[in-house]
Design an enzyme around this catalytic site. Structure first.
Site, PDB file in Angstrom:
ATOM      1  N   ARG A 152     -11.849  -4.219  -8.004  1.00 18.39           N
ATOM      2  CA  ARG A 152     -11.689  -5.049  -6.809  1.00 18.39           C
ATOM      3  C   ARG A 152     -13.062  -5.357  -6.231  1.00 18.39           C
ATOM      4  O   ARG A 152     -13.818  -4.456  -5.885  1.00 18.39           O
ATOM      5  CB  ARG A 152     -10.828  -4.329  -5.772  1.00 18.39           C
ATOM      6  CG  ARG A 152     -10.441  -5.206  -4.589  1.00 18.39           C
ATOM      7  CD  ARG A 152      -9.524  -4.471  -3.642  1.00 18.39           C
ATOM      8  NE  ARG A 152     -10.210  -3.387  -2.935  1.00 18.39           N
ATOM      9  CZ  ARG A 152      -9.616  -2.541  -2.099  1.00 18.39           C
ATOM     10  NH1 ARG A 152      -8.316  -2.645  -1.891  1.00 18.39           N
ATOM     11  NH2 ARG A 152     -10.302  -1.596  -1.491  1.00 18.39           N
TER      12      ARG A 152
ATOM     13  N   TYR B 139     -11.757  -0.606  10.018  1.00 16.33           N
ATOM     14  CA  TYR B 139     -12.978  -0.182   9.322  1.00 16.33           C
ATOM     15  C   TYR B 139     -13.303  -1.022   8.090  1.00 16.33           C
ATOM     16  O   TYR B 139     -14.318  -0.789   7.439  1.00 16.33           O
ATOM     17  CB  TYR B 139     -12.882   1.299   8.926  1.00 16.33           C
ATOM     18  CG  TYR B 139     -11.716   1.655   8.014  1.00 16.33           C
ATOM     19  CD1 TYR B 139     -11.780   1.445   6.646  1.00 16.33           C
ATOM     20  CD2 TYR B 139     -10.561   2.214   8.540  1.00 16.33           C
ATOM     21  CE1 TYR B 139     -10.716   1.771   5.818  1.00 16.33           C
ATOM     22  CE2 TYR B 139      -9.490   2.548   7.728  1.00 16.33           C
ATOM     23  CZ  TYR B 139      -9.573   2.323   6.360  1.00 16.33           C
ATOM     24  OH  TYR B 139      -8.516   2.641   5.549  1.00 16.33           O
ATOM     25  N   LYS B 140     -12.488  -2.015   7.797  1.00 14.57           N
ATOM     26  CA  LYS B 140     -12.775  -2.882   6.651  1.00 14.57           C
ATOM     27  C   LYS B 140     -13.506  -4.133   7.137  1.00 14.57           C
ATOM     28  O   LYS B 140     -14.719  -4.123   7.319  1.00 14.57           O
ATOM     29  CB  LYS B 140     -11.477  -3.234   5.929  1.00 14.57           C
ATOM     30  CG  LYS B 140     -10.711  -2.016   5.409  1.00 14.57           C
ATOM     31  CD  LYS B 140      -9.406  -2.439   4.754  1.00 14.57           C
ATOM     32  CE  LYS B 140      -8.533  -1.250   4.391  1.00 14.57           C
ATOM     33  NZ  LYS B 140      -9.110  -0.395   3.351  1.00 14.57           N
TER      34      LYS B 140
ATOM     35  N   PHE C 266       0.847  -1.191   0.000  1.00  9.73           N
ATOM     36  CA  PHE C 266       0.000   0.000   0.000  1.00  9.73           C
ATOM     37  C   PHE C 266       0.889   1.250   0.000  1.00  9.73           C
ATOM     38  O   PHE C 266       1.857   1.313   0.771  1.00  9.73           O
ATOM     39  CB  PHE C 266      -0.908  -0.008   1.230  1.00  9.73           C
ATOM     40  CG  PHE C 266      -1.997   1.013   1.176  1.00  9.73           C
ATOM     41  CD1 PHE C 266      -2.995   0.942   0.229  1.00  9.73           C
ATOM     42  CD2 PHE C 266      -2.026   2.067   2.071  1.00  9.73           C
ATOM     43  CE1 PHE C 266      -4.006   1.885   0.173  1.00  9.73           C
ATOM     44  CE2 PHE C 266      -3.030   3.024   2.026  1.00  9.73           C
ATOM     45  CZ  PHE C 266      -4.018   2.934   1.069  1.00  9.73           C
TER      46      PHE C 266
END
Length: 402
Positions: A373, A228-229, A126
């Site tokens: 995605r 938060y995913k 990332f």
């Protein structure tokens, strides 16, 4: 009902996690949400949990309620450790964002071993991770070694073996690739790094809550990750930080603050780090966001990570099967067991496809330069949803001529 629709219905009827779908706020209309890799859906229990803290604790308790929050970081960290990470109590805290936590731990590792000045990562990691790691290395006169990664299949571990030498202090990788979904073998990477005397710092943002991590069983050194995913804590929720217990007093994080002080409330002028996991904290945590983590963890705990993972593999495998006739290029490992909870496809005009799909009730994520995605979160997605999404994707591709 079509053959595919009947097949999906049979799969849903046999799904032991089907009842957990009702634990999440419904999507608007007949939309299919396949973007849990960007933001997890809202658990229905979250509003009540946060409302209690707002009204009963903050509203009625006023400043006196603060005493109930001082150990929030550790309490919530222990819960994340138990439910999602396979870590021991006292090895995880919640607070700050993933980038800040990554900085703290990377800097602590380099400071602990001045004779080693290199960090190894991969060029598909990332971007924020790469920025942070490059900054940490530069501050200390070191180097960041970026290994070239196949953007569809992940890093070749032979390249990692060649790169990790006695100048490397730290290997930092994302356990699940944010783009392709490629999944590393924790134990193998740890073995490679440890053989050269280096530590490993994992980013678990796309792994925690999506795959069994088992940090303790794998002897993992360090980790950070978002909530938060796949942990469903919501936008702005604080990240977590994991440090194996024997490293607590070996590593000294660089951002000293009152939450990391040995005597937090003594208000002493000099800083003395707490000997426990608290030493990796800095300032006051965002309480309203931190308590929201509990709702998602409760659903994950009820499901069990092994069952959750089994359904995730089945969902992405089913999606892969249904999308094969579309001509979309698979940009993930072929074997669903070799990737996390998302599957990625390449299309030269994917940036235009994403809004078209949204107009047709399918929400997916765009990833540069040409990727779609798709994340069918197993706790809130039916096989029927996957079948509907695949049908709509085919229709959009045919009608748009893209």
């Amino acid at each position: 009902m079509t053959v595919i629709g009947n097949d999906a219905a049979l799969r849903d009827a046999a799904d032991p996690l089907a009842h957990l779908r009702d634990r999440f706020h419904p999507t608007p209309g007949d939309a299919v949400y396949l973007n849990g890799g960007s933001l997890g859906r809202l658990p229905t229990a979250t509003a009540g949990i946060v409302d209690h803290v707002v009204r009963a604790e903050w509203g009625d308790g006023l400043a006196g309620a603060r005493t109930t929050w001082f150990d929030m970081c550790e309490r919530m960290g222990d819960r994340v450790a138990e439910v999602a990470l396979g870590a021991h109590p006292g090895e995880v805290v919640v607070g700050d964002c993933t980038s800040v936590n990554l900085y703290k731990l990377a800097a602590a590792v380099l400071d602990a071993d001045p004779g080693r000045r290199a960090i190894v990562t991969d060029d598909d990691n990332f971007p924020t991770d790469q920025y942070v790691l490059a900054g940490v290395a530069a501050e200390r006169g070191g180097t960041l070694r970026r290994l070239h990664t196949d953007p569809d299949r992940g890093l070749d571990l032979d390249l990692l073996r060649e790169a990790v030498d006695d100048d490397v202090a730290l290997v930092s990788l994302s356990l699940v690739s944010c783009r392709s979904g490629a999944l590393f073998d924790i134990a193998e990477v740890q073995e490679i790094a440890h053989a050269a005397g280096a530590l490993v710092l994992w980013d678990l943002s796309h792994a925690a809550g999506a795959v069994p991590v088992d940090l303790a069983a794998n002897g993992a050194d360090l980790a950070v990750g978002s909530t938060y995913k796949h942990l469903f804590a919501g936008p702005g929720a604080p990240a977590f930080l994991y440090v194996r217990r024997d490293l607590h007093t070996v590593l000294a994080q660089p951002i000293h603050g009152w939450y990391g002080h040995r005597e937090q409330l003594a208000m002493r002028g000099d800083y003395e780090a707490d000997p426990t996991i608290r030493r990796f904290l800095t300032g006051s945590p965002p309480i309203l966001s931190a308590v929201a983590i509990e709702a998602g963890l409760a659903v994950i705990a009820e499901a069990g990570l092994e069952a959750l993972r089994a359904k995730s593999v089945a969902l992405t495998g089913y999606l892969q099967e249904l999308l094969e006739p579309t001509g979309l290029r698979l940009a993930s490992p072929v074997d669903p067991a070799r990737r996390g909870a998302h599957v990625t496809y390449g299309h030269p005009r994917s940036a235009q496809l994403v809004p078209l799909l949204a107009e047709n009730g399918v929400f997916v994520d765009y990833s540069v330069p040409d990727r779609l995605r798709l994340t069918p979160a197993p706790l809130s997605t039916r096989f029927a949803d996957v079948a509907t999404a695949a049908e709509r994707i085919r229709g959009v591709l045919e009608r748009s001529g893209l």
